[in-house]
Every structure is written in structure tokens, then in C-alpha cells.
Design an enzyme around this catalytic site. Structure first.
Site, PDB file in Angstrom:
ATOM      1  N   ASP A  24       0.786  -1.252   0.000  1.00 35.28           N
ATOM      2  CA  ASP A  24       0.000   0.000   0.000  1.00 35.28           C
ATOM      3  C   ASP A  24       0.815   1.298   0.000  1.00 35.28           C
ATOM      4  O   ASP A  24       0.456   2.260   0.703  1.00 35.28           O
ATOM      5  CB  ASP A  24      -0.954   0.002   1.210  1.00 35.28           C
ATOM      6  CG  ASP A  24      -1.930  -1.157   1.205  1.00 35.28           C
ATOM      7  OD1 ASP A  24      -1.880  -1.978   0.269  1.00 35.28           O
ATOM      8  OD2 ASP A  24      -2.748  -1.252   2.137  1.00 35.28           O
ATOM      9  N   GLU A  72      -4.649  -0.850  -1.261  1.00 33.50           N
ATOM     10  CA  GLU A  72      -5.945  -0.934  -0.574  1.00 33.50           C
ATOM     11  C   GLU A  72      -6.931  -0.040  -1.320  1.00 33.50           C
ATOM     12  O   GLU A  72      -6.614   1.117  -1.629  1.00 33.50           O
ATOM     13  CB  GLU A  72      -5.825  -0.447   0.882  1.00 33.50           C
ATOM     14  CG  GLU A  72      -7.173  -0.485   1.614  1.00 33.50           C
ATOM     15  CD  GLU A  72      -7.088  -0.054   3.079  1.00 33.50           C
ATOM     16  OE1 GLU A  72      -5.981   0.067   3.624  1.00 33.50           O
ATOM     17  OE2 GLU A  72      -8.178   0.155   3.662  1.00 33.50           O
ATOM     18  N   LYS A 126      -6.666  -4.979  -2.943  1.00 35.08           N
ATOM     19  CA  LYS A 126      -7.297  -5.615  -1.786  1.00 35.08           C
ATOM     20  C   LYS A 126      -8.298  -4.664  -1.135  1.00 35.08           C
ATOM     21  O   LYS A 126      -8.037  -3.475  -1.001  1.00 35.08           O
ATOM     22  CB  LYS A 126      -6.224  -6.051  -0.780  1.00 35.08           C
ATOM     23  CG  LYS A 126      -5.396  -4.909  -0.205  1.00 35.08           C
ATOM     24  CD  LYS A 126      -4.272  -5.460   0.659  1.00 35.08           C
ATOM     25  CE  LYS A 126      -3.468  -4.396   1.357  1.00 35.08           C
ATOM     26  NZ  LYS A 126      -4.198  -3.562   2.319  1.00 35.08           N
ATOM     27  N   LYS A 129      -7.514  -4.756   5.076  1.00 35.03           N
ATOM     28  CA  LYS A 129      -6.188  -4.410   5.576  1.00 35.03           C
ATOM     29  C   LYS A 129      -5.192  -5.521   5.237  1.00 35.03           C
ATOM     30  O   LYS A 129      -4.045  -5.250   4.889  1.00 35.03           O
ATOM     31  CB  LYS A 129      -6.232  -4.162   7.090  1.00 35.03           C
ATOM     32  CG  LYS A 129      -7.263  -3.103   7.526  1.00 35.03           C
ATOM     33  CD  LYS A 129      -7.082  -1.780   6.820  1.00 35.03           C
ATOM     34  CE  LYS A 129      -8.068  -0.727   7.337  1.00 35.03           C
ATOM     35  NZ  LYS A 129      -8.138   0.443   6.424  1.00 35.03           N
ATOM     36  N   VAL A 154       3.239   0.287   4.145  1.00 31.06           N
ATOM     37  CA  VAL A 154       2.539   1.039   5.181  1.00 31.06           C
ATOM     38  C   VAL A 154       1.110   0.534   5.360  1.00 31.06           C
ATOM     39  O   VAL A 154       0.534  -0.005   4.434  1.00 31.06           O
ATOM     40  CB  VAL A 154       2.512   2.546   4.821  1.00 31.06           C
ATOM     41  CG1 VAL A 154       3.926   3.086   4.715  1.00 31.06           C
ATOM     42  CG2 VAL A 154       1.737   2.822   3.531  1.00 31.06           C
ATOM     43  N   THR A 155       0.544   0.743   6.574  1.00 30.70           N
ATOM     44  CA  THR A 155       1.223   1.223   7.757  1.00 30.70           C
ATOM     45  C   THR A 155       1.583   0.024   8.650  1.00 30.70           C
ATOM     46  O   THR A 155       0.917  -1.005   8.598  1.00 30.70           O
ATOM     47  CB  THR A 155       0.357   2.216   8.573  1.00 30.70           C
ATOM     48  OG1 THR A 155      -0.822   1.540   9.039  1.00 30.70           O
ATOM     49  CG2 THR A 155      -0.068   3.402   7.726  1.00 30.70           C
ATOM     50  N   CYS A 159      -1.991  -2.339   7.898  1.00 29.64           N
ATOM     51  CA  CYS A 159      -1.962  -3.287   6.777  1.00 29.64           C
ATOM     52  C   CYS A 159      -0.747  -4.202   6.793  1.00 29.64           C
ATOM     53  O   CYS A 159      -0.836  -5.358   6.375  1.00 29.64           O
ATOM     54  CB  CYS A 159      -2.092  -2.535   5.463  1.00 29.64           C
ATOM     55  SG  CYS A 159      -3.729  -1.789   5.302  1.00 29.64           S
ATOM     56  N   GLN A 199       8.579 -13.066  21.790  1.00 33.50           N
ATOM     57  CA  GLN A 199       8.214 -14.460  22.073  1.00 33.50           C
ATOM     58  C   GLN A 199       8.847 -15.430  21.064  1.00 33.50           C
ATOM     59  O   GLN A 199       8.180 -16.332  20.543  1.00 33.50           O
ATOM     60  CB  GLN A 199       6.694 -14.628  22.068  1.00 33.50           C
ATOM     61  CG  GLN A 199       5.971 -13.704  23.049  1.00 33.50           C
ATOM     62  CD  GLN A 199       4.482 -13.958  23.061  1.00 33.50           C
ATOM     63  OE1 GLN A 199       4.030 -15.037  23.468  1.00 33.50           O
ATOM     64  NE2 GLN A 199       3.718 -12.988  22.611  1.00 33.50           N
TER      65      GLN A 199
HETATM   66  N1  TIU Z   1      -2.565   0.412   4.304  1.00 34.08           N
HETATM   67  C1  TIU Z   1      -3.031   0.672   5.514  1.00 34.08           C
HETATM   68  O1  TIU Z   1      -2.360   0.497   6.518  1.00 34.08           O
HETATM   69  N2  TIU Z   1      -4.300   1.232   5.595  1.00 34.08           N
HETATM   70  C2  TIU Z   1      -4.712   2.068   6.592  1.00 34.08           C
HETATM   71  O2  TIU Z   1      -5.854   2.491   6.622  1.00 34.08           O
HETATM   72  N3  TIU Z   1      -3.767   2.420   7.514  1.00 34.08           N
HETATM   73  C3  TIU Z   1      -3.880   3.331   8.509  1.00 34.08           C
HETATM   74  O3  TIU Z   1      -2.963   3.417   9.316  1.00 34.08           O
HETATM   75  N4  TIU Z   1      -4.923   4.108   8.568  1.00 34.08           N
END
Ligand code: TIU
Length: 218
Positions: A24, A72, A126, A129, A154-155, A159, A199
Site C-alpha cells: 500500500d 488498498e 485488496k 487491511k 505502510v502502515t 496493513c 516471544q
Molecule cells: N494500508 C493501511 O495500513 N491502511 C490504513 O488504513 N492504515 C492506517 O494506518 N490508517
């Protein structure tokens, strides 16, 4: 076998069965003036990944290992966006500075210029997430005999984490690159990375990209 210094233990991978996932890296999340910033987020926290990811892509493209980019987003009629997601993200589908937010085909939905996929690379769209939910990703990985994933993008806590958890449950070994994943929230970046390697590597491994680049350039 190539081995990268990683937490909690060195990460071994096979050049024939490892793929790179770039999650993403879309304009909606990364561009100043875009959707992410309009939610009050500091896009600089994500943009610090662009340089290291560019270097990683350069090195990876010199190998035969697959590269899979994800985005996304939703169909223009939002039929693949659950009402519960839309309720907490009412800006999805609205018109922002870069077109309709998180809608396929819009400028903001696409990947940033610096990291645009090459024609031989795979792009997985997709709605969620995680990159496995409602996509062909598992089939794509099975066809290429992929067993290990290097995960970037990200993030970190949204995701990237969801995808790593999905991949881990499906039997893939995941190496997450700390300098190539970003969160809008520094504390989530730290905690998100710690959770993966805690862990005994409950979800996978964490390393820095230069250590991996050194191994794949050998
Ligand atoms: N790609 C992804 O992480 N989508 C999000 O909406 N991330 C946020 O941190 N909002």
C-alpha cells in the site's frame, strides 16, 4: 543459505522461494495534501520509507525473485466496501485532492511515482487491511513456490501487521524491514515491530534493509 542479521534470530532465506511484498505505498496514504494527511496524520512518518524502499527495489530487481505490490481500495460503486468500514471511514469514495479516496482507478489510489511497479511485477488490489483477504495472493505465492516473504510498506500496525499475521497463519516465514515500514504514530511503529519479533518471533523476524541488500547482492 543467505542469512540476514535479524531479531529475534538470524533470518535464513532461499533465493528461489522468497518474494518481496510492498504494501500500500499509495498516494492516498503518502502524499502531502492527501487522504492520510487530511485525517491529521504526519505523512513524513511514512515518507521516510521511500528512500530505503527505492534502494531495496533496485537490488531486488537485479535478482529473479518476485515482487508483489498491493493497493488498498474499492470498486467505484463501493460494493466491496463493508458498511462497517465505510461507517468509520466516511471519506472513502469522497472526492479529495487526488480523486475519489481509495477508489480503484483514481490517481490517489495508485502507487507513488518513486516506487511504481514494473510491468513484470504483480499488483494485488485488496479491499481489506490484510493482503490475503478477498485476493488471489495465496494462489500467486503457491504458483511461484514462495515460502518466505520480505514485507515492507505502510502502515506498520495496520496493513503490514494484518498481512504478516495472515501470512504467518498460512505458513509463510516473514521478514519485516524496520526502515521500509512506516506508521503515522512513532509509538505504534516501535510496538508493532517489537510485537512481531517477541516471544521467539511470534509472527516473524525484523531486520534493517541494508543487511538484506548486502545478502541479495552477493
Ligand atoms: N494500508 C493501511 O495500513 N491502511 C490504513 O488504513 N492504515 C492506517 O494506518 N490508517
Amino acid at each position: 543459505m543467505p542469512t540476514v542479521d535479524a531479531k529475534p534470530t538470524p533470518f535464513e532465506f532461499d533465493l528461489d522461494t522468497t518474494a518481496l511484498l510492498v504494501i500500500d505505498m499509495q498516494r492516498d496514504f503518502l502524499l502531502p495534501g492527501g487522504f492520510g494527511e487530511s485525517l491529521g496524520n504526519d505523512v513524513a512518518q511514512l515518507r521516510r520509507t521511500i528512500g530505503p524502499l527505492g534502494e531495496l527495489l533496485k537490488a531486488w530487481r537485479a535478482t529473479n525473485m518476485p515482487i508483489i505490490h498491493t493497493r488498498e481500495g474499492h470498486k467505484p460503486d463501493l460494493s466491496d466496501c463493508p458498511p462497517a468500514k465505510l461507517k468509520r471511514g466516511p471519506m472513502i469514495g469522497q472526492t479529495g485532492n487526488f480523486g475519489r479516496i481509495l477508489i480503484q482507478g483514481e490517481y490517489g489510489h495508485d502507487i507513488i511515482d518513486e516506487l511504481q511497479p514494473l510491468p513484470n511485477e504483480t499488483v494485488v488490489d485488496k479491499p481489506g487491511k490484510g493482503a490475503f483477504y478477498a485476493t488471489d495472493l495465496q494462489e500467486i505465492l503457491e504458483k511461484s513456490n514462495t515460502k518466505s516473504l520480505v514485507v515492507t510498506g505502510v502502515t506498520t500496525e495496520v496493513c503490514v501487521h494484518t498481512t504478516v499475521r495472515e501470512a504467518n497463519d498460512r505458513g509463510y516465514e516473514c521478514l519485516v524491514l524496520a526502515d521500509c515500514v512506516g506508521s503515522y504514530f512513532p509509538e505504534f511503529q516501535q510496538a508493532g515491530l517489537r510485537m512481531i519479533a517477541a516471544q521467539g518471533g511470534i509472527f516473524g523476524w525484523v531486520a534493517e534493509s541494508p543487511a538484506l541488500i548486502e545478502e541479495i547482492a552477493r
